[in-house]
Write a protein that holds these residues in place. Structure first.
Motif, mmCIF file in Angstrom:
data_model
loop_
_atom_site.group_PDB
_atom_site.id
_atom_site.type_symbol
_atom_site.label_atom_id
_atom_site.label_comp_id
_atom_site.label_asym_id
_atom_site.label_seq_id
_atom_site.Cartn_x
_atom_site.Cartn_y
_atom_site.Cartn_z
ATOM 1 N N ARG A 312 0.984 -1.143 -0.066
ATOM 2 C CA ARG A 312 -0.041 -0.207 0.267
ATOM 3 C C ARG A 312 1.009 1.184 0.000
ATOM 4 N NH1 ARG A 312 -2.963 -1.122 3.805
ATOM 5 N NH2 ARG A 312 -4.890 -1.755 2.747
ATOM 6 N N TYR A 313 0.587 2.136 -0.895
ATOM 7 C CA TYR A 313 1.372 3.307 -0.906
ATOM 8 C C TYR A 313 0.296 4.620 -0.770
ATOM 9 C CZ TYR A 313 4.991 0.751 -3.224
ATOM 10 O OH TYR A 313 6.111 -0.186 -3.318
ATOM 11 N N ARG A 314 1.209 5.590 -0.317
ATOM 12 C CA ARG A 314 0.402 6.791 -0.499
ATOM 13 C C ARG A 314 1.163 7.789 -1.302
ATOM 14 N NH1 ARG A 314 0.673 10.001 4.567
ATOM 15 N NH2 ARG A 314 2.608 8.893 5.247
ATOM 16 N N LEU A 334 -5.293 11.030 -10.645
ATOM 17 C CA LEU A 334 -4.196 9.877 -10.370
ATOM 18 C C LEU A 334 -4.464 8.690 -11.414
ATOM 19 C CD1 LEU A 334 -1.747 8.978 -9.124
ATOM 20 C CD2 LEU A 334 -3.166 7.962 -7.320
ATOM 21 N N SER A 335 -3.664 8.333 -12.262
ATOM 22 C CA SER A 335 -3.957 7.231 -12.944
ATOM 23 C C SER A 335 -2.582 6.207 -13.087
ATOM 24 C CB SER A 335 -4.419 7.704 -14.509
ATOM 25 O OG SER A 335 -3.298 8.289 -15.148
ATOM 26 N N SER A 336 -2.833 5.413 -13.622
ATOM 27 C CA SER A 336 -1.679 4.403 -13.639
ATOM 28 C C SER A 336 -1.707 3.604 -15.089
ATOM 29 C CB SER A 336 -1.674 3.335 -12.781
ATOM 30 O OG SER A 336 -0.864 2.208 -12.902
ATOM 31 N N ILE A 345 -7.424 5.914 -10.763
ATOM 32 C CA ILE A 345 -7.415 5.419 -9.581
ATOM 33 C C ILE A 345 -8.331 6.331 -8.486
ATOM 34 C CG2 ILE A 345 -5.900 5.093 -7.650
ATOM 35 C CD1 ILE A 345 -3.692 4.551 -9.444
ATOM 36 N N PHE A 362 -3.448 10.997 -1.965
ATOM 37 C CA PHE A 362 -4.212 9.494 -2.581
ATOM 38 C C PHE A 362 -3.569 8.260 -1.766
ATOM 39 C CE2 PHE A 362 -4.035 12.795 -5.981
ATOM 40 C CZ PHE A 362 -5.321 12.467 -6.789
ATOM 41 N N GLU A 363 -4.399 7.327 -2.023
ATOM 42 C CA GLU A 363 -3.836 5.880 -1.825
ATOM 43 C C GLU A 363 -3.985 5.025 -2.856
ATOM 44 O OE1 GLU A 363 -6.078 3.814 1.405
ATOM 45 O OE2 GLU A 363 -5.450 5.462 2.921
ATOM 46 N N TYR A 364 -2.916 4.244 -2.948
ATOM 47 C CA TYR A 364 -2.870 3.244 -4.305
ATOM 48 C C TYR A 364 -2.057 1.886 -3.558
ATOM 49 C CZ TYR A 364 -0.942 1.153 -8.442
ATOM 50 O OH TYR A 364 -0.812 0.074 -9.497
ATOM 51 N N HIS A 366 -0.527 -1.354 -4.640
ATOM 52 C CA HIS A 366 0.247 -2.019 -5.819
ATOM 53 C C HIS A 366 0.281 -3.537 -5.558
ATOM 54 C CE1 HIS A 366 2.694 -2.354 -9.405
ATOM 55 N NE2 HIS A 366 3.986 -2.650 -8.643
ATOM 56 N N LEU A 374 2.590 5.345 -11.869
ATOM 57 C CA LEU A 374 1.596 6.293 -11.487
ATOM 58 C C LEU A 374 2.061 7.792 -11.981
ATOM 59 C CD1 LEU A 374 1.910 5.130 -7.764
ATOM 60 C CD2 LEU A 374 -0.059 4.646 -9.809
#
Length: 860
Positions: A312-314, A334-336, A345, A362-364, A366, A374
């Protein structure tokens, strides 16, 4: 037999033994009125009687019982299509009088719909079926802790039904290898994740890494160098064009055409680049703008996340907005980029000015085995919409549209510890994958994994022995213990017992599911994944079919976040929300209808259904809610003030607002369009099908298309009226169109309008042309005869049909939950659920409780 072929052989042999039940017709009938034989006698028997039988068609012996068998129904379908399209009678024969033709088509259409239900009736049986893609992905994730790639797996073959219907979830033997490969990939990724996250799993003090990005260090020098390159190329091209003696090569050019290209590029882009470099903000950050270079926009690119960096990333962004920019451009997107496909996202609104920047987060998450790029940028349009907007802005002022948000810096923080791996997840993989071990130490691991994979069904001793044989074979061939386990357990994840919803009927009453089988069916209905440990414990104790225990467990599961899978999976198909993504909306015509609105509009419907379910509200609230469930993005789109934050929440709306209920959503409006214009027929059909439970007959082939009327501008009402001049069109459209007219105040993009505006350029393919406006007449009537003057009256009328709406929901729930089309044998169950709904104020949760408590849900 070659050992390498054994896994596929075992699985294929197993699949061959799992056959789907064929639907059987019951004693219900669908019969054409005898009076229509006269139409055949006057207009058809000259060519299609028992003596002639042209084209092998004998209408003289055609049974009036349309539902007698599939062959009879198919012949009646040919008759319907031939007369409907005008193919029959031939042009050199007398035409069928309009009144007679209309009466015949109306009767036959309704009989065909009824015959289809009769011939597809399963007699109450829930057919054997495999896991669909959604369920397969969730099941693998629950089992090993990673979500697999399902893009290569067999399609779910969804047509008019649900992706839970057994008849569409078939599988051929050659597809077994696809499941084997998907299982191998998932198991290897799980093994990799177990190793990479071992420090987190064992409670170390490892801290997430922080990567700081100063975007001006990339963009400003890049644009400065690119502008210098354009200017140099332009100077050389102009110098070449101004003389005739020297060759193109002497000016660094390939040919004269390249000189024209360089001149055009400089004149097209240099002013925007020069303007950008003169902004003070470009020295300390990145102003987000549309640009023809760099993928269509300026953006902040974060460090690439490799397949070995799950977690998990911030993402923290320091940003400020340009107050004078349109509200749409005050959002960060935010897109990937994954496998060259852009995944969205989320969106965050920037509320502070560039003089007083704020931190936006944002949270993402992976997943292992994936490479993600990102990117943070302004909101985007689908396909060529951004390029069209850029071109229009450049033609207007030469420098493009002004920026909406400035980004000072961005940070990527992570990976952070993820949630605990589910029981039986990553723990199946040994801590030392290269360690040699005997079969007896591996046996318990394989048995435990297989028991969980088979959802409580214990594997036979012979099956375990064959798996151990496979493990030994791979180790003897030189594979590590990890690789040998991956190959062995992949067989389990490609076996019929795993891929199919297995019903063994081990109770005394063979027609009933066992408690464990019942738990599996319940869990896949509400969660789309296997039962958790708590549900399985109740099932093993044979307490789940106790009504009070089942009530308690169902309530717990509905309250759990995993029930969102039911809300999304069921609602997406029930309300046909995939239509939101069927059309590309022109960016010039609908500049505010972008990817953010499209995704958020669908999410609004999910959140509405979720709110009604979780808050014990009547299902009719979906028709007449005095609130909306939106976030700040949709609030800005709808013009609703004082909504802050990206989370969805209930927001009250006044009684004179067009918002509130499904009819007021952008999703329903844009589904009833073609991306350019609203479609009363699509909207009317959707209302009849999903809100009034009066689905119109499917459109027959070869019906004259509305596009034939597009040679000159006409209002939507005029086009539909002209379309009804054809008898084969009138029989359906006179029921559908009047409902759709009530929604005409919504444009194709779902925004409220007072007049219908048509850009002539869209009709005549001209680049620039004036627009034509038409008054909107939103009056109409329901098929039951009640008239309405406008949208508000239509919404009120439909809200009064809560019983019909609930009946439609009940029938769809039965179909979704039992894995087959709703038919006559389900009518008593639907009646039972409707009685419960009536006593429970039509609450959605009460209907679901009654469904899972029903005999049909627990039957084989």
């Amino acid at each position: 037999m070659n050992n390498l072929l054994r896994p596929v052989f075992w699985i294929v042999t197993g699949v061959a033994l799992w056959t789907l039940s064929l639907a059987e017709a019951n004693d219900r009938t669908s019969v054409m009125p005898r009076r229509h034989v006269e139409l055949f006698r006057q207009h058809c028997f000259d060519c299609h009687d028992s003596a002639s039988e042209e084209a092998g068609v004998n209408l003289e012996s055609l049974p009036l019982e349309v539902s007698r068998d599939v062959g009879t129904a198919a012949l009646w379908a040919k008759v319907l299509n031939a007369i409907n399209s005008g193919e029959m009678p031939p042009e050199d024969y007398d035409p069928i009088p309009d009144e007679l033709k209309l009466s015949f088509l109306e009767d036959l259409t309704s009989r065909m719909v009824r015959a289809r239900m009769i011939l597809s009736d399963t007699g109450g049986k829930a057919p054997l079926r495999r896991l669909n893609r959604r369920e397969y992905a969730s099941t693998i994730e629950a089992l090993v802790g990673v979500r697999p790639d399902v893009s290569s797996l067999p399609d779910d073959q969804v047509g008019d039904g649900f992706d839970t219907h057994g008849a569409s979830l078939f599988m051929s033997s050659h597809q077994i290898e696809q499941y084997l490969q998907a299982a191998r990939d998932a198991l290897r990724r799980a093994s990799r994740a177990a190793g990479l996250d071992s420090s987190f799993q064992h409670g170390s003090n490892r801290q997430p890494e922080i990567v700081h990005v100063e975007p001006e260090e990339t963009y400003t020098p890049h644009y400065r160098d690119y502008l210098a390159k354009l200017r140099s190329e332009y100077d050389n091209a102009v110098a070449f064009k101004s003389q005739t003696e020297k060759t193109a090569a002497e000016f660094g050019l390939i040919d004269p055409h390249q000189a024209d290209v360089h001149i055009n590029h400089f004149e097209s882009w240099s002013r925007q680049l020069d303007d950008y470099l003169h902004w003070p903000e470009s020295k300390t950050g990145v102003p987000l703008i549309l640009t023809i270079k760099g993928g269509g926009m300026t953006k902040v690119e974060l460090p690439k996340l490799t397949e070995n960096q799950p977690g998990r990333y911030r993402i923290r962004v320091r940003a400020g907005r340009y107050d004078e920019a349109p509200a749409r451009f005050h959002y960060l997107e935010l897109s990937s980029m994954v496998d060259r496909e852009r995944e969205f996202i989320g969106w965050r609104k920037v509320t502070h000015s560039i003089d007083d920047p704020e931190i936006v987060e944002f949270e993402y998450v992976h997943v292992p085995g994936v490479i993600a790029n990102l990117q943070i940028h302004q909101r985007t349009h689908q396909d060529r919409g951004d390029k069209a907007l850029w071109t229009r802005a450049m033609k207007s002022n030469g420098v493009g549209a002004p920026p909406g948000v400035w980004i000072d810096w961005a940070e990527l923080i992570g990976p952070e510890p993820v949630a605990a791996v589910p029981e039986g997840g990553l723990r199946w993989m040994p801590q030392q994958p290269n360690e040699e071990s005997d079969l007896e130490s591996i046996r318990p691991l394989i048995e435990s994994f297989t028991l969980r994979a088979f959802r409580g069904k214990r594997p036979s001793e012979s099956y375990v022995e064959r798996l151990l044989e496979q493990f030994r074979y791979h180790q003897d061939a030189g594979a590590t213990r990890e690789d040998a386990l991956v190959e062995t357990l992949a067989i389990v994840l490609a076996s019929p017992e795993f891929l199919y919803m297995v019903n063994d009927g081990r109770d005394d009453d063979a027609s009933r599911l066992s408690d464990i089988e019942f738990a599996v069916r319940l869990s896949y209905l509400l969660w789309g994944e296997p039962p958790d440990d708590e549900l399985m414990e109740v099932a093993r104790e044979n307490r789940l079919t106790n009504p009070s225990v089942l009530q308690q467990e169902t309530s717990r599961m509905i309250a759990d976040a995993r029930s969102n899978r039911f809300v999304r999976g069921f609602t997406q198909q029930w309300l046909e929300l995939e239509r939101i993504f069927m059309f590309q909306f022109n960016g010039l015509m609908f500049p505010t209808f972008d990817n953010a609105v499209r995704e958020s509009a669908r999410e609004e419907v999910f959140q509405m259904v979720r709110t009604v379910l979780r808050e014990d509200e009547p299902i009719g609230r979906l028709l007449d809610a005095d609130y909306v469930v939106i976030n700040d993005l949709l609030a800005d789109y709808y013009g609703i003030p004082d909504v802050l934050g990206h989370h969805y929440r209930r927001v009250s709306v006044p009684s004179d607002s067009p918002r509130g209920g499904l009819l007021g959503t952008a999703a329903v409006a844009c589904m009833g369009s073609d991306g350019l214009r609203s479609s009363p027929v699509e909207r009317g059909a959707w209302v009849l099908r999903h809100l009034l439970n009066e689905p119109p007959a499917p459109a027959p082939p070869n019906v004259p298309q509305l596009s034939r009327l597009g040679d000159e501008p006409r209002s939507a009402r005029t086009i539909q009226r002209m379309h009804q001049e054809q008898p084969q069109c009138a029989q359906c459209h006179r029921k559908i169109d009047p409902v759709g007219f009530g929604l005409e105040n919504f444009g194709a993009d779902g925004l409220w309008r007072q007049r219908e505006v048509i850009e002539l350029g869209k009709l005549r393919e001209a680049s620039r042309s004036p627009a034509v406006e038409f008054e909107i007449d939103p009056s109409g009537q329901l098929p039951s005869g009640e008239s309405f003057a406008d949208f508000y009256a239509l919404r009120q009328l439909i809200a009064s049909k809560q019983e019909s709406f609930t009946r439609g929901f009940v029938e769809e729930l039965i179909s979704y939950g039992l894995g087959r089309p709703y038919s006559f044998s389900d009518e008593s169950l639907a009646d039972q659920l409707m009685r419960v709904a009536d006593r429970a104020d039509y609450r959605m949760d009460a209907i679901i409780h009654a469904f899972v408590q029903s005999d049909a849900f627990g039957a084989m």
